[in-house]
Scaffold this motif. Structure first.
Motif, PDB file in Angstrom:
ATOM      1  N   LEU A  77       0.849  -1.107  -0.134  1.00  0.00           N
ATOM      2  CA  LEU A  77      -0.083   0.065  -0.051  1.00  0.00           C
ATOM      3  C   LEU A  77       0.989   1.084   0.063  1.00  0.00           C
ATOM      4  O   LEU A  77       0.501   2.193  -0.752  1.00  0.00           O
ATOM      5  CB  LEU A  77      -1.005   0.092   1.065  1.00  0.00           C
ATOM      6  N   ARG A  78       2.096   1.290   0.918  1.00  0.00           N
ATOM      7  CA  ARG A  78       2.959   2.373   0.684  1.00  0.00           C
ATOM      8  C   ARG A  78       3.309   2.639  -0.898  1.00  0.00           C
ATOM      9  O   ARG A  78       3.381   3.801  -1.267  1.00  0.00           O
ATOM     10  CB  ARG A  78       4.130   2.180   1.405  1.00  0.00           C
ATOM     11  N   LYS A  79       3.741   1.590  -1.466  1.00  0.00           N
ATOM     12  CA  LYS A  79       4.075   1.670  -2.815  1.00  0.00           C
ATOM     13  C   LYS A  79       2.946   2.354  -3.608  1.00  0.00           C
ATOM     14  O   LYS A  79       3.265   3.375  -4.463  1.00  0.00           O
ATOM     15  CB  LYS A  79       4.431   0.367  -3.437  1.00  0.00           C
ATOM     16  N   VAL A  80       1.750   1.997  -3.671  1.00  0.00           N
ATOM     17  CA  VAL A  80       0.627   2.579  -4.247  1.00  0.00           C
ATOM     18  C   VAL A  80       0.415   3.994  -3.999  1.00  0.00           C
ATOM     19  O   VAL A  80       0.344   4.828  -4.859  1.00  0.00           O
ATOM     20  CB  VAL A  80      -0.447   1.615  -3.943  1.00  0.00           C
ATOM     21  N   ASP A 336      26.548  19.444   5.615  1.00  0.00           N
ATOM     22  CA  ASP A 336      26.460  18.114   4.872  1.00  0.00           C
ATOM     23  C   ASP A 336      25.354  17.291   5.279  1.00  0.00           C
ATOM     24  O   ASP A 336      25.603  16.586   6.416  1.00  0.00           O
ATOM     25  CB  ASP A 336      27.922  17.506   4.926  1.00  0.00           C
ATOM     26  N   PHE A 337      24.149  17.333   4.760  1.00  0.00           N
ATOM     27  CA  PHE A 337      23.209  16.449   5.175  1.00  0.00           C
ATOM     28  C   PHE A 337      23.142  15.077   4.374  1.00  0.00           C
ATOM     29  O   PHE A 337      22.530  14.348   5.004  1.00  0.00           O
ATOM     30  CB  PHE A 337      21.851  17.030   4.756  1.00  0.00           C
ATOM     31  N   GLY A 338      23.940  14.998   3.159  1.00  0.00           N
ATOM     32  CA  GLY A 338      24.158  13.746   2.512  1.00  0.00           C
ATOM     33  C   GLY A 338      24.426  12.734   3.439  1.00  0.00           C
ATOM     34  O   GLY A 338      23.908  11.667   3.634  1.00  0.00           O
ATOM     35  N   SER A 339      25.636  12.702   4.120  1.00  0.00           N
ATOM     36  CA  SER A 339      26.023  11.677   4.948  1.00  0.00           C
ATOM     37  C   SER A 339      25.500  11.469   6.071  1.00  0.00           C
ATOM     38  O   SER A 339      25.211  10.334   6.590  1.00  0.00           O
ATOM     39  CB  SER A 339      27.603  12.103   5.343  1.00  0.00           C
ATOM     40  N   ALA A 340      24.678  12.385   6.721  1.00  0.00           N
ATOM     41  CA  ALA A 340      23.887  12.408   7.757  1.00  0.00           C
ATOM     42  C   ALA A 340      22.409  11.373   7.567  1.00  0.00           C
ATOM     43  O   ALA A 340      22.069  10.685   8.350  1.00  0.00           O
ATOM     44  CB  ALA A 340      23.274  13.757   8.597  1.00  0.00           C
ATOM     45  N   ARG A 341      21.889  11.690   6.390  1.00  0.00           N
ATOM     46  CA  ARG A 341      20.870  10.797   6.005  1.00  0.00           C
ATOM     47  C   ARG A 341      21.280   9.488   5.817  1.00  0.00           C
ATOM     48  O   ARG A 341      20.478   8.578   6.284  1.00  0.00           O
ATOM     49  CB  ARG A 341      20.545  11.507   4.494  1.00  0.00           C
ATOM     50  N   LYS A 342      22.407   9.125   5.220  1.00  0.00           N
ATOM     51  CA  LYS A 342      23.102   7.734   5.238  1.00  0.00           C
ATOM     52  C   LYS A 342      23.189   7.209   6.461  1.00  0.00           C
ATOM     53  O   LYS A 342      22.933   5.810   6.598  1.00  0.00           O
ATOM     54  CB  LYS A 342      24.263   7.667   4.275  1.00  0.00           C
ATOM     55  N   ALA A 343      23.624   7.914   7.318  1.00  0.00           N
ATOM     56  CA  ALA A 343      23.828   7.243   8.841  1.00  0.00           C
ATOM     57  C   ALA A 343      22.499   7.136   9.441  1.00  0.00           C
ATOM     58  O   ALA A 343      22.640   6.873  10.806  1.00  0.00           O
ATOM     59  CB  ALA A 343      24.780   8.053   9.603  1.00  0.00           C
ATOM     60  N   SER A 344      21.443   7.617   8.915  1.00  0.00           N
ATOM     61  CA  SER A 344      20.303   7.817   9.790  1.00  0.00           C
ATOM     62  C   SER A 344      20.072   8.575  10.889  1.00  0.00           C
ATOM     63  O   SER A 344      19.389   8.490  11.993  1.00  0.00           O
ATOM     64  CB  SER A 344      19.642   6.398  10.128  1.00  0.00           C
ATOM     65  N   VAL A 345      20.890   9.665  11.208  1.00  0.00           N
ATOM     66  CA  VAL A 345      21.088  10.738  12.148  1.00  0.00           C
ATOM     67  C   VAL A 345      20.211  11.995  11.597  1.00  0.00           C
ATOM     68  O   VAL A 345      20.143  12.940  12.689  1.00  0.00           O
ATOM     69  CB  VAL A 345      22.414  10.956  12.719  1.00  0.00           C
ATOM     70  N   TYR A 346      19.848  12.338  10.491  1.00  0.00           N
ATOM     71  CA  TYR A 346      19.205  13.205   9.934  1.00  0.00           C
ATOM     72  C   TYR A 346      17.891  12.612   9.489  1.00  0.00           C
ATOM     73  O   TYR A 346      17.705  11.726   8.712  1.00  0.00           O
ATOM     74  CB  TYR A 346      19.642  13.822   8.732  1.00  0.00           C
ATOM     75  N   ALA A 347      16.870  12.817  10.679  1.00  0.00           N
ATOM     76  CA  ALA A 347      15.426  12.104  10.391  1.00  0.00           C
ATOM     77  C   ALA A 347      14.222  12.806  10.682  1.00  0.00           C
ATOM     78  O   ALA A 347      13.809  12.580  11.673  1.00  0.00           O
ATOM     79  CB  ALA A 347      15.649  11.007  11.266  1.00  0.00           C
ATOM     80  N   PRO A 348      14.347  13.867   9.829  1.00  0.00           N
ATOM     81  CA  PRO A 348      13.192  14.882  10.101  1.00  0.00           C
ATOM     82  C   PRO A 348      11.672  14.047   9.844  1.00  0.00           C
ATOM     83  O   PRO A 348      10.813  14.718  10.392  1.00  0.00           O
ATOM     84  CB  PRO A 348      13.195  16.127   9.282  1.00  0.00           C
ATOM     85  N   PHE A 349      11.505  13.181   9.170  1.00  0.00           N
ATOM     86  CA  PHE A 349      10.201  12.442   8.853  1.00  0.00           C
ATOM     87  C   PHE A 349      10.397  11.196   9.183  1.00  0.00           C
ATOM     88  O   PHE A 349       9.908  10.198   8.704  1.00  0.00           O
ATOM     89  CB  PHE A 349      10.266  12.607   7.188  1.00  0.00           C
ATOM     90  N   SER A 350      11.247  10.814  10.227  1.00  0.00           N
ATOM     91  CA  SER A 350      11.409   9.637  10.989  1.00  0.00           C
ATOM     92  C   SER A 350      12.246   8.631  10.183  1.00  0.00           C
ATOM     93  O   SER A 350      12.684   9.047   9.131  1.00  0.00           O
ATOM     94  CB  SER A 350       9.854   8.612  11.109  1.00  0.00           C
ATOM     95  N   VAL A 351      12.482   7.328  10.458  1.00  0.00           N
ATOM     96  CA  VAL A 351      13.214   6.471   9.656  1.00  0.00           C
ATOM     97  C   VAL A 351      12.624   5.083   9.460  1.00  0.00           C
ATOM     98  O   VAL A 351      11.458   4.772  10.512  1.00  0.00           O
ATOM     99  CB  VAL A 351      14.622   6.143  10.318  1.00  0.00           C
ATOM    100  N   SER A 353      10.225   1.832   7.857  1.00  0.00           N
ATOM    101  CA  SER A 353       9.234   1.574   6.885  1.00  0.00           C
ATOM    102  C   SER A 353       7.934   2.608   7.136  1.00  0.00           C
ATOM    103  O   SER A 353       7.224   2.498   6.165  1.00  0.00           O
ATOM    104  CB  SER A 353       8.782   0.100   7.097  1.00  0.00           C
ATOM    105  N   HIS A 354       7.947   3.378   8.233  1.00  0.00           N
ATOM    106  CA  HIS A 354       6.814   4.109   8.328  1.00  0.00           C
ATOM    107  C   HIS A 354       7.510   5.697   7.976  1.00  0.00           C
ATOM    108  O   HIS A 354       6.702   6.838   8.624  1.00  0.00           O
ATOM    109  CB  HIS A 354       6.225   4.093   9.611  1.00  0.00           C
ATOM    110  N   THR A 355       8.411   6.169   7.390  1.00  0.00           N
ATOM    111  CA  THR A 355       8.963   7.157   6.950  1.00  0.00           C
ATOM    112  C   THR A 355       7.949   8.023   6.156  1.00  0.00           C
ATOM    113  O   THR A 355       6.990   7.448   5.266  1.00  0.00           O
ATOM    114  CB  THR A 355      10.228   7.108   6.027  1.00  0.00           C
TER     115      THR A 355
END
Length: 414
Positions: A77-80, A336-351, A353-355
């Motif tokens: 359903l998330r994909k849809v 640099d937000f790119g590396s923080a995203r990859k490390a899951s420490v930048y998570a304004p919308f959670s991390v 399967s329920h992002t």
């Protein structure tokens, strides 16, 4: 927790450590915070958590089934839904969205109640981008009913009996009728344009190839509004606060926005405005925590969390930790937000399967909207300027008292 919940999470993490119990808002729950909590949610969240208790009200009230599913049905359903909340759809309707945004800004000059105006702007933008059907006539109904449901079912600030109030029941019926009418109209009057959220809902089948029930289709049609209006509006509001508080940032983004035609393709090549959006999301995250319930007992950081425990994973705590973001108290659009995203420490919308499904569209729309705003308007703090007072009703926002003064810019071309 009724105010600056992000700061509360950061302060208690520093004092209490990565896992602790809290009693607040007539509830008892465990808070998990820090980099390892984010990693746990990402890697084991589907195994040990459910969101049905926290978000089940969205499904029972408005047919938003995606919040209560797990495993394969949830992924399907998330994909849809994701296909109807994509950047590609925004690109296909960019001219219409841009025209409506500029029309909204033309009504702003004067003293602006920022959160209210931004909610109306976000509702208008999402109406066009996601469905092509205007929700303007039902805006007040949408806003009041959605915010009440969030306060009752997710925040727990009001008893569930509140949802039996006659005024709310009438509002709920009106919203569901709006969604069904929009679906019925689209079924008989296809647009021939790129498929949007209504088209996806009409064509949607479940993981077994069976059509979803009508109440779920209506919930799909409302999904972008429900999750999107306040998320966008509060982000816009905080971005405007940041621009008013940091003149150097305002000068940079204004120069960038005015440096050529504002096409959709150009939005990807606007580093100052992208930095403004991402840094605002770091400092003022729209989803500082993810509410879950443990479906099985588990251990975290030396403590046992029992089955049935309500858990709040404070995913945005790393945003304020210097080991992840040097000088976190500084508003810096060049991080640099790119590396923080990859490390899951930048998570304004959670991390995990329920992002938030609309995270990508939210970031693009915020860049576009602020670019159009600084091209058409000059904003400054109202007199006397009030200190920022964050409230959490229903999500973190600058509050109804946050006002700015807006005037037309010398350059109003597009």
């Amino acid at each position: 927790m009724m105010g600056d919940v992000q700061q509360f999470f950061v302060d208690t993490y520093r004092e209490m450590g990565p896992v602790y119990r809290v009693r607040a808002l007539n509830q008892s729950f465990v808070i998990m915070a820090g980099e390892r909590a984010n990693r746990f949610l990402l890697e084991r969240g589907d195994e040990v958590f459910t969101s049905e208790e926290s978000f089940g009200g969205l499904n029972s009230e408005f047919g938003m089934r995606v919040h209560v599913l797990r495993g394969r049905p949830h992924r399907h359903l998330r994909k849809v839904l994701g296909s109807g909340l994509s950047r590609d759809l925004l690109a296909a309707r960019w001219d219409d969205v841009a025209a409506e945004t500029e029309r909204q800004f033309d009504t702003w000059p004067g003293t602006v109640r920022v959160v209210d105006r931004c909610q109306r702007l976000a509702a208008a933008q999402l109406s066009i981008a996601l469905t092509g059907a205007s929700s303007a006539e039902r805006f007040e109904t949408l806003r009041s009913a959605f915010e009440l449901v969030l306060d009752v079912t997710i925040a727990g600030k009001w008893p569930r009996a509140t949802l039996q109030w006659p005024a709310y029941r009438r509002a709920r019926a009106s919203i569901l009728a709006f969604a069904r009418e929009a679906l019925d109209h689209r079924a008989t009057h296809p647009t021939g344009r790129a498929p949007d959220l209504l088209d996806r809902a009409l064509a949607a089948v479940d993981e077994h190839g069976e059509p979803y029930p009508m109440d779920v289709r209506a919930g799909m049609a409302l999904q972008g509004y429900f999750a999107g209006i306040n998320t966008l509006a509060y982000l816009y509001s905080f971005m405007l606060y940041a621009l008013s508080a940091h003149p150097g940032v305002l000068a940079r983004v204004t120069a960038e926005a005015n440096d050529g035609p504002l096409t959709f393709d150009r939005l990807r090549r606007m580093p100052a405005l992208q930095g403004l959006a991402l840094e605002t999301l770091r400092v003022y995250p729209p989803a500082p925590g993810s509410a879950r319930t443990a479906v099985t007992g588990f251990d975290f950081e030396g403590f046992h969390i029992a089955q049935g425990r309500r858990v709040l994973v404070a995913t945005s705590v790393p945003h304020q930790l210097p080991e992840h973001f040097p000088n976190p108290e500084r508003f810096d659009i060049d991080r640099d937000f790119g590396s923080a995203r990859k490390a899951s420490v930048y998570a304004p919308f959670s991390v995990g399967s329920h992002t938030c499904l609309g995270a990508g569209m939210t970031e693009v729309l915020s860049v576009a909207t602020m670019a159009m705003l600084v091209r058409r308007l000059i904003v400054s703090p109202a007199t006397p300027a009030r200190p920022l007072r964050i409230t959490a009703t229903p999500g973190p926002n600058p509050g109804k008292r946050f006002t700015l003064t807006a005037g037309p810019s010398a350059r109003r071309s597009s």
